[in-house]
Design an enzyme around this catalytic site. Structure first.
Site, mmCIF file in Angstrom:
data_model
loop_
_atom_site.group_PDB
_atom_site.id
_atom_site.type_symbol
_atom_site.label_atom_id
_atom_site.label_comp_id
_atom_site.label_asym_id
_atom_site.label_seq_id
_atom_site.Cartn_x
_atom_site.Cartn_y
_atom_site.Cartn_z
ATOM 1 N N ALA A 122 -23.010 33.686 100.191
ATOM 2 C CA ALA A 122 -23.528 34.633 99.200
ATOM 3 C C ALA A 122 -24.145 35.809 99.944
ATOM 4 O O ALA A 122 -24.395 35.740 101.150
ATOM 5 C CB ALA A 122 -24.565 33.978 98.293
ATOM 6 N N LYS A 123 -24.375 36.890 99.251
ATOM 7 C CA LYS A 123 -25.072 38.037 99.813
ATOM 8 C C LYS A 123 -25.589 38.875 98.658
ATOM 9 O O LYS A 123 -24.986 38.906 97.574
ATOM 10 C CB LYS A 123 -24.140 38.886 100.671
ATOM 11 C CG LYS A 123 -24.865 39.697 101.725
ATOM 12 C CD LYS A 123 -25.309 38.813 102.874
ATOM 13 C CE LYS A 123 -25.888 39.633 104.011
ATOM 14 N NZ LYS A 123 -26.203 38.784 105.180
#
Length: 433
Positions: A122-123
């Site tokens: 994720a980011k």
């Protein structure tokens, strides 16, 4: 230090005529495609991995210190969770975009798989210049952003961590805001926190430490004594400074370091232990280091054994890849080498140790922190460093086996390791419904 040519042909450089820099998403998809060429992977799995599972876009209002209100855009991209909860950094930067978050989330998926950590990628980020915020404004922005994404994060769902423009204090605010809404203290919702509120010792220096470990292992593999090795480090933030200091401690000659204002070069070595990192004193390199002042671009072209780009992405491009004279590039930043530049370096016989392996110490110690939070039991710094050493050497060894078995680049080998593990998990779990 001698170059190490492979017997198989390197990828053909694809030089573009445009001036637009390659996006993280474009690079991540190209690297995925290259790794897939070496493996027998179901096309449906490969197609799924080209896209994020979800991308959340939110509006974040902020009351400024003068009473006015500004509105910012925030993102949280969640790529793949087949091996475990989403995991990835949270950055505050004016250049944050949806596609950048997706591309970086993809890299996190590969990184966790290379390290064999049970997380997916994720980011996230907010489109804001953190330098324009007071500490109080940054706290209010963080707490409101936490509220906006609260339903999609959690200790078994998605676990943010620090990145560009954020730090341990940011993570403490995020944890507190989340915990207040949940009605109980939940330290495992984020990593990179201060130890006083459930953070792990050794987390901040972990990415730089892993860069140094990967450099040491690779030099040893090629029978290059570290005491006879010269190193240039672009960027003297947490990653670059810790990598430089550890390599210096192990006997390497750190000949050049830099910050946003420029670089300093001394072929006899710089006393990096005496230079404040960006976190300790912003933009202190050119004011404190003795040596010849050069530009960041000139640092990339220095005649050294090891080049560590540890500042920002897309600094080694098709325009300057021919100028790189180091025999070994160890990526400290995320995506410092474009796809086209990587092909040029491979053609020239320059080995590149990719970011998804080299700087993976951050997510590895984040995993350790998460384990400590879940079990409510803190580890000592010695244990953290010992565990990190073991995990990094094991991951490097898995990649080295693919380099030898397939006669491929280090980057291709790292992606082969990652994609093998991810695709196997997808095939075992299947597609629901």
């Amino acid at each position: 230090m001698a170059s190490h040519q492979r017997s198989t042909p390197s990828p053909e450089p694809q030089r573009s005529s445009g001036d637009e820099p390659e996006t993280a998403l474009e690079t991540a998809r190209r690297q995925l495609g290259r790794a897939a060429d070496y493996l027998e992977i179901d096309d449906t799995v490969l197609e799924r991995l080209r896209y994020p599972g979800k991308v959340h876009e939110v509006t974040v209002p902020l009351e400024r210190d003068d009473g006015s209100v500004d509105v910012f855009t925030g993102y949280r991209a969640q790529h793949d969770s087949v091996r475990g909860p989403y995991k990835g950094g949270l950055r505050y930067h004016p250049a944050v975009t949806r596609d950048e978050c997706v591309g970086l989330a993809m890299w996190m998926t590969w990184k966790c798989a290379v390290m064999d950590i049970p997380f997916g990628g994720a980011k996230g980020g907010i489109v804001v210049d953190p330098k324009s915020l007071s500490d109080e404004e940054k706290e209010r922005l963080t707490r409101r952003f936490t509220q906006e994404i609260r339903e999609v994060i959690g200790p078994t769902t998605d676990i943010p961590a620090p990145d560009m423009g954020t730090d341990s204090a940011t993570m403490a605010w995020l944890m507190d805001a989340y915990s207040m809404q949940e009605g109980e203290t939940i330290p495992g919702v984020v990593t990179g926190k201060p130890p006083a509120v459930g953070g792990s010792y050794g987390r901040e220096e972990a990415p730089g430490r892993s860069v140094a470990i990967v450099t040491r292992e690779t030099l040893d593999y090629y029978d290059e004594p570290i005491a006879e090795t010269t190193v240039a480090v672009q960027g003297f933030g947490s990653v670059g400074a810790n990598a430089a200091r550890l390599l210096d401690e192990w006997g390497a000659t750190v000949a050049a370091i830099s910050d946003v204002n420029g670089a300093v070069y001394d072929p006899d070595g710089i006393d990096v232990a005496a230079i404040p990192s960006h976190d300790e004193e912003p933009e202190a390199v050119t004011e404190n280091a003795d040596g010849t002042r050069i530009s960041n671009d000139e640092l990339l072209a220095l005649d050294v054994d090891v080049l560590v780009p540890a500042a920002v992405g897309n600094v080694i491009t098709e325009d300057n890849a021919d100028d790189v004279r180091a025999d070994l590039v160890v990526e400290g930043a995320n995506g410092p080498t474009t796809f086209a530049a990587d092909a040029i370096l491979a053609e020239r016989g320059i080995d590149v140790l990719p970011d998804i392996l080299a700087n993976a110490g951050g997510v590895t110690v984040s995993y350790f922190e998460w384990l400590q939070d879940i079990n409510r039991r803190a580890w000592s710094l010695d244990r953290v460093q010992d565990e990190l050493e073991a995990e990094m050497v094991a991951a490097w060894d898995a990649v080295r086996e693919e380099v030898e078995a397939r006669d491929v680049t280090w980057r291709d080998a790292a992606y082969i390791v990652a994609l093998s593990r991810i695709s196997e998990a997808h095939e075992m779990r299947g597609l629901w419904p």
